[in-house]
Design an enzyme around this catalytic site. Sequence first.
Site, PDB file in Angstrom:
ATOM      1  N   CYS A   1      34.623   6.422 -32.160  1.00 55.94           N
ATOM      2  CA  CYS A   1      34.140   7.797 -32.057  1.00 55.94           C
ATOM      3  C   CYS A   1      33.083   8.087 -33.120  1.00 55.94           C
ATOM      4  O   CYS A   1      33.410   8.414 -34.262  1.00 55.94           O
ATOM      5  CB  CYS A   1      35.325   8.758 -32.182  1.00 55.94           C
TER       6      CYS A   1
ATOM      7  N   CYS B   1      33.196  11.500 -34.703  1.00 57.54           N
ATOM      8  CA  CYS B   1      34.285  11.709 -35.658  1.00 57.54           C
ATOM      9  C   CYS B   1      33.982  11.045 -37.000  1.00 57.54           C
ATOM     10  O   CYS B   1      34.322  11.574 -38.047  1.00 57.54           O
ATOM     11  CB  CYS B   1      35.586  11.060 -35.167  1.00 57.54           C
ATOM     12  N   ASP B   2      33.395   9.846 -36.943  1.00 57.55           N
ATOM     13  CA  ASP B   2      33.423   8.997 -38.123  1.00 57.55           C
ATOM     14  C   ASP B   2      32.074   8.760 -38.791  1.00 57.55           C
ATOM     15  O   ASP B   2      32.013   8.200 -39.888  1.00 57.55           O
ATOM     16  CB  ASP B   2      34.052   7.643 -37.761  1.00 57.55           C
TER      17      ASP B   2
END
Lengths: 112, 318
Positions: free
Chosen positions: B140, B143-144
């Site tokens: 992701c 997200c990261d």
Amino acid sequence: MAAGIVNLSTSTFDERVLSSDTPVVVDFWAEWCGPCKSIAPILGEIADELGEQITVAKVNVDDNPDLAMRYNVMSIPTLLVFSGGEVHKRLVGAKGKSHLLQELDEFLVSSR
Amino acid sequence: MNTARNVVIVGSGPAGLTAAIYAARANLAPLVIEGEPSSTSDQPGGQLMLTTDVENFPGFPDGIMGPELMQNFRRQAERFGAEFLTEKATKVDLAVRPFRIWVRDTMYESDAVIVSTGARSLMLGLEAETRLIGHGLSTCATCDGFFFRGQHIAVVGGGDSALEEATFLTRFADKVTVIHRRDELRASKIMQDRAFANPKIEFLWNTVVSDLVGQEKLEGAVVQDALTGATRTLPVTGLFVAIGHRPNTDLFAGILDTDEAGYLVTRPRSTATNIEGVFACGDVQDHTYRQAVTAAGSGCMASIDAERWLEAQHSSPT
């Protein structure tokens, strides 16, 4: 009514997590993370259901990058389960409610 | 919750939620088994939950964020009475009428079923993956990406998802290497132009990732030249995988017909599957277009097909 989710910061983390008598689940999250948002209501339900057996807390990684770095968080959401001041479990990625409850089961006092 | 239904929809991306909007407006009171949270595309809302700007969904001239778009779809379905279950369907029996669908121990019965389980991202299939996921290896980017500020990272793949991730990741990383096994990209022209023009993106052509380095966290990716077989280690601290998708059909294995690539087969100009009363829409049955708007279109078709089929059942003697 349970205490809900405790919002932690660098200045409150040690006292609320490391010195806690009960196990603490810490959710590392951020506003821009979709999967973080999808587990937020689930963590709220878990906090309500487990009541005083466990504390559910969260750390915003945007506001507290030092805490994310201290615990090597490189992916969010990451849940760390603390007991006696130490990390006993690391759960990376969003998961469903039943899965999370199963993972937390070993930290609960057997009240059943 | 009522366990006997007219329509149960399994999956909640653009296809499933559009089917839910149409079925709810047709007073069919659909139940949507939407899946459960995950950091992969196999989650409520589907693949768009992991994207940022969606620029090609008609009606949003300034673009819209993927998760916001999916939240809008869901609210629209809810407004007309669709109900949601944030769990994964675990088993189906499509040999009986009404059909049966289980979510762990609870059984739901339904006269018609709409399958919109979508597709999930493929991983590299390396042993080191389980060890390093969340420790430099990510599914992701949205997200990261944040955790790789000022670092050198890599994206594996050559399609639109790979280039979208690579472009997004340049907000944080100093350098993003796109590793692709061929010498040309599958991605759309606009995504290619954007990536080629980005000074932080470089390409490694005809190259595959054969191993990952690092115990506690990712320290590098072993890359192999597909033509010469030569290997070397690329010193990246982050690796994002976007090498394609596989349809989520496990629940229906041996029950619904699939093509040689594993996608559900529907009748031409219809969403009907090989089982009467079971309809399929979205990426689980489409390896040609795979767009949010085509998924939504096929979701609308599935709902209309299901509605007409239900009407025909009720008007004919059994």
